[in-house]
Design a protein around this motif. Structure first.
Motif, PDB file in Angstrom:
ATOM      1  N   ALA A 190     101.281  40.693 108.620  1.00  0.00           N
ATOM      2  CA  ALA A 190     100.099  41.335 109.184  1.00  0.00           C
ATOM      3  C   ALA A 190     100.509  42.222 110.359  1.00  0.00           C
ATOM      4  O   ALA A 190     101.390  41.873 111.145  1.00  0.00           O
ATOM      5  N   LEU A 191      99.854  43.381 110.486  1.00  0.00           N
ATOM      6  CA  LEU A 191     100.222  44.332 111.533  1.00  0.00           C
ATOM      7  C   LEU A 191     100.062  43.763 112.940  1.00  0.00           C
ATOM      8  O   LEU A 191     100.862  44.093 113.821  1.00  0.00           O
ATOM      9  N   THR A 364      95.923  36.369 110.041  1.00  0.00           N
ATOM     10  CA  THR A 364      96.671  35.585 111.020  1.00  0.00           C
ATOM     11  C   THR A 364      97.169  36.483 112.151  1.00  0.00           C
ATOM     12  O   THR A 364      97.435  37.665 111.958  1.00  0.00           O
ATOM     13  N   MET A 365      97.292  35.892 113.350  1.00  0.00           N
ATOM     14  CA  MET A 365      97.818  36.619 114.499  1.00  0.00           C
ATOM     15  C   MET A 365      99.312  36.367 114.669  1.00  0.00           C
ATOM     16  O   MET A 365     100.007  37.166 115.297  1.00  0.00           O
ATOM     17  N   HIS A 372      96.387  26.316 116.657  1.00  0.00           N
ATOM     18  CA  HIS A 372      95.327  26.136 115.660  1.00  0.00           C
ATOM     19  C   HIS A 372      94.485  27.394 115.524  1.00  0.00           C
ATOM     20  O   HIS A 372      94.372  28.190 116.464  1.00  0.00           O
ATOM     21  N   TYR A 373      93.900  27.548 114.343  1.00  0.00           N
ATOM     22  CA  TYR A 373      92.957  28.629 114.067  1.00  0.00           C
ATOM     23  C   TYR A 373      91.704  27.993 113.476  1.00  0.00           C
ATOM     24  O   TYR A 373      91.760  27.370 112.409  1.00  0.00           O
ATOM     25  N   PHE A 374      90.563  28.124 114.166  1.00  0.00           N
ATOM     26  CA  PHE A 374      89.318  27.480 113.751  1.00  0.00           C
ATOM     27  C   PHE A 374      88.441  28.492 113.020  1.00  0.00           C
ATOM     28  O   PHE A 374      88.166  29.587 113.529  1.00  0.00           O
ATOM     29  N   VAL A 375      87.975  28.115 111.832  1.00  0.00           N
ATOM     30  CA  VAL A 375      87.178  29.030 111.022  1.00  0.00           C
ATOM     31  C   VAL A 375      86.205  28.209 110.171  1.00  0.00           C
ATOM     32  O   VAL A 375      86.542  27.114 109.703  1.00  0.00           O
ATOM     33  N   VAL A 403     100.136  31.526 109.978  1.00  0.00           N
ATOM     34  CA  VAL A 403     101.184  30.872 110.753  1.00  0.00           C
ATOM     35  C   VAL A 403     100.607  29.687 111.503  1.00  0.00           C
ATOM     36  O   VAL A 403     101.237  28.630 111.623  1.00  0.00           O
ATOM     37  N   GLU A 404      99.377  29.852 112.008  1.00  0.00           N
ATOM     38  CA  GLU A 404      98.731  28.775 112.751  1.00  0.00           C
ATOM     39  C   GLU A 404      98.239  27.678 111.797  1.00  0.00           C
ATOM     40  O   GLU A 404      98.062  27.911 110.595  1.00  0.00           O
ATOM     41  N   GLN A 405      98.027  26.478 112.349  1.00  0.00           N
ATOM     42  CA  GLN A 405      97.398  25.410 111.580  1.00  0.00           C
ATOM     43  C   GLN A 405      95.903  25.701 111.507  1.00  0.00           C
ATOM     44  O   GLN A 405      95.213  25.734 112.517  1.00  0.00           O
ATOM     45  N   VAL A 406      95.395  25.929 110.301  1.00  0.00           N
ATOM     46  CA  VAL A 406      93.990  26.288 110.134  1.00  0.00           C
ATOM     47  C   VAL A 406      93.135  25.027 110.147  1.00  0.00           C
ATOM     48  O   VAL A 406      93.427  24.052 109.449  1.00  0.00           O
TER      49      VAL A 406
END
Length: 695
Positions: A190-191, A364-365, A372-375, A403-406
């Motif tokens: 991702a850019l 992803t960042m 963590h990534y919360f969605v 990359v993060e734990q979703v």
């Protein structure tokens, strides 16, 4: 006599001009000068000239200094005039700003592109320049890592943000994730990840403090990072004297870092905090950690929900980090790291034991310090990401590309909304202000694109063309909700880092219309771009629209959800969207909308084995797979009542008077705000698990 009178007037004017020339420039006069220059750059016609403009009509205006050129360049870039912006950027060559300007020039990314080829070239140039910086450090980068001059720039979040201005635009490029078929071209990374690597190379993260060192993860609960609250034991345990004993309970401190709460991040935070019960919040302390932010209804509503506030300085990164660490946060949420470049820069620092991102953009960042990534799960429940392994195509969940734990939050997210304006009032306001007729009785059919001109991808142009050709009464309208920052000028200190402000700049709008003119021809007059609207007006316009157009390849989420909850059909080309940015189909399935199920029968949700089967990859018969199908479906929705009913929500959301059932127990909106399964309650459960794991 006339000659003497003229001479007297001339001498009088010269005296006044000389007086003004001797006056020192003030902040107000600089703002006035910049606003005039930016207006002229956009070719804005001023029908009534303000009286203050007369003070600028002096005989001699001194040359712009470097600071003024810098601010002018920032304003021009935000308006979409990148070529003119770069000209002023290079001319503003003060010793300490030159490295920053060069870096920014290398990573420049225009908000509106002339064509798909132009966008592809911009992405290719961005990738090549970023890779050159990473693989072959130039003298500028070497100086950035060693020079005290560049360290000063990196320590100012506002200055460093200028090199990261392209961040929110990178999510809209459409190259960050695979699409419906694995043979579609996309970036291997991702850019925003590439931009983050460049930033870490130029501005390395500060050392982790001793209290946050990995060796101290089993930290002492009595340390300064925690607040101890004494409370009476609720189990009524007593000592041998019969008195109630006092026990110590550790308060788990949660910090929410945000550039501003006046937009979508504010809505998300209101939904999370208001869906937490007071009893469940016992033992937790929520702190708002925010930069100077414009005020609006969202900020007024969200600020009282916090237990404390930490003011962050956009000028001093070291001071900001010290304030965050001194607050004693155990967990740090970055509310808008994908939208605000200052928060993006801060998220590369280790500020707490755990750090996470709240959902905003779909990709992803790739930030190494984010855990963590919360969605919401409903955004990705049915999304599939095709991958090729040894030439064989298979499907993966979107979270597998992160990359993060979703962390998936089950159920419907609660999002506050302003009450919709009455339809008659909506028609009157739009006709009076913008000469736009809406409603069935006006002979105009509105198809709403609830995003800015910067979100309209060149690939989506063909769908607009088909809609306007198929429906002679169609009007495609671009409109967004007004936020607090929309009341500020483009060079204001609170928003000058934000390339998404203003949302509908005149120059970018003109560039978009120029791009569409060869394609639409005379139909271009039925393509309307409105300035930012009050939320109540925008919601009223949405409910009078034939359909909401979900863009591709990068789809929307909050706008799609709000439209479906308002029983407005949403047209989405799932097959043309990136898998991590495709949400309409999953949301429709959750809301039990008929179009999201097979025509033959309402199938149950697929099992894991069925889901991964290639034969079930196309389980959306009523969703278009090409621009032609997209436009034809939009036209059919305006004529076929049964088809329109298939795209509306069957869940009881509104009563007979079309009033939201948010406060009626058992309704869909009520359950999203109250109870033990709300997103706020799930978030507290997650945080409590972390706290108990180190208790």
């Amino acid at each position: 006599s006339n000659q003497r009178t003229t001479e007297n007037v001339s001498s009088h004017l010269e005296m006044r001009f000389s007086h003004f020339n001797r006056s020192n420039l003030t902040e107000e006069s600089e703002e006035l000068l910049l606003s005039v220059l930016l207006s002229e750059a956009q070719s804005i016609v001023r029908l009534s000239v303000p009286l203050t403009d007369l003070y600028l009509c002096v005989m001699n205006i001194s040359e712009l200094n470097a600071k003024q050129r810098f601010r002018l360049g920032v304003g021009l870039a935000k308006l979409g005039l990148f070529d003119l912006s770069l000209k002023h950027v290079w001319m503003a060559a003060t010793p300490w700003e030159a490295p920053l300007y060069k870096l920014r020039a290398k990573l420049v990314f225009s908000p509106v592109h002339d064509s798909i080829r132009s966008l592809s070239a911009a992405v290719d140039n961005f990738e090549r320049q970023a890779e050159l910086i990473l693989l072959n450090p130039t003298p500028m980068v070497t100086m950035a890592m060693q020079s005290s001059v560049m360290r000063v720039i990196c320590n100012s979040l506002n200055e460093a943000a200028l090199a990261l201005q392209s961040l929110p635009l990178l999510h809209l490029a459409g190259f960050a994730a695979p699409r419906h078929t694995a043979d579609m071209g996309h970036s291997p990374a991702a850019l925003p990840i590439l931009l983050g690597e460049v930033f870490q190379n130029v501005c390395p993260a500060q050392p982790i403090t001793a209290t946050l060192n990995n060796s101290n993860l089993n930290y002492n609960k009595a340390s300064r990072l925690h607040v101890i609250l004494k409370y009476n034991d609720t189990n009524n345990h007593s000592n041998h004297n019969g008195n109630k004993t006092k026990k110590k309970k550790v308060i788990f401190t949660v910090g929410i870092v945000s550039g501003s709460f006046d937009g979508i991040p504010g809505k998300v935070m209101i939904g999370l905090l208001e869906s937490m019960s007071k009893e469940a919040r016992r033992g937790f302390r929520f702190l708002a950690m925010c930069f100077p932010t414009p005020r609006d209804a969202n900020t007024d509503r969200v600020m009282p929900l916090f237990d404390g506030h930490v003011n962050l300085s956009p000028y001093n990164k070291t001071q900001t980090i010290e304030r965050i660490i001194a607050s004693g946060a155990d967990y740090i949420f970055f509310a808008d790291a994908g939208l605000d470049s200052r928060v993006f820069a801060l998220s590369h620092e280790r500020l707490a034991l755990w750090q996470g991102l709240l959902w905003s953009c779909g990709g992803t960042m790739g930030i190494p310090t984010v855990d963590h990534y919360f969605v919401p799960e409903i955004l990705w429940k049915e999304s599939k990401c095709p991958v090729l392994v040894d030439g064989v195509q298979s499907f993966q969940r979107p979270q597998n590309l992160f990359v993060e734990q979703v962390v998936l939050l089950e159920g419907l997210p609660y999002l506050p909304r302003a009450a919709a304006m009455h339809p008659v009032e909506v028609q009157k306001v739009l006709q009076t202000r913008y000469l736009l007729q809406v409603g069935n009785d006006t002979g105009t059919r509105v198809y709403l694109f609830p995003q800015s001109v910067k979100h309209m991808h060149p690939e989506f142009d063909e769908a607009v063309e088909v809609i306007l050709k198929a429906d002679p009464l169609a009007v495609v309208v671009l409109a967004v909700a007004k936020a607090g920052r929309d009341n500020l000028p483009p060079t204001h200190i609170a928003v000058r880092h934000d390339l998404m402000h203003p949302v509908m700049p005149v120059a970018a709008t003109a560039k978009l219309r120029q791009r569409l003119k060869p394609l639409l021809g005379k139909n271009l007059r039925r393509f309307r771009v409105l300035p930012a609207l009050e939320e109540s007006l925008l919601r009223g316009l949405m409910r009078l629209s034939i359909a909401v157009l979900d863009s591709y390849p990068v789809g929307m989420h909050i706008q799609v959800l709000e439209a479906m909850l308002d029983n407005v059909p949403v047209i989405s080309a799932v097959a043309l969207q990136e898998c991590t940015n495709s949400h309409a189909f999953s949301i429709a399935r959750f809301l039990n909308i008929s179009s999201a199920f097979s025509r033959d029968q309402k199938t149950q949700l697929l099992s894991e084995e069925e889901w991964s089967d290639d034969n079930n990859a196309d389980n959306f018969d009523l969703y278009p797979t090409s621009p032609e199908e997209f436009g034809v479906l939009a036209f059919r929705l305006s004529r076929e009542r049964e088809l329109r009913r298939a795209f509306t929500c069957s869940e009881v959301v509104y009563n007979s008077e079309n009033v939201a059932l948010e406060d009626q127990e058992g309704s869909l909106l009520y359950r999203s705000k109250h109870g033990s399964d709300t997103h706020g309650a799930q978030l507290l459960t997650f945080l409590n698990t972390l706290r108990n794991s180190y208790s």
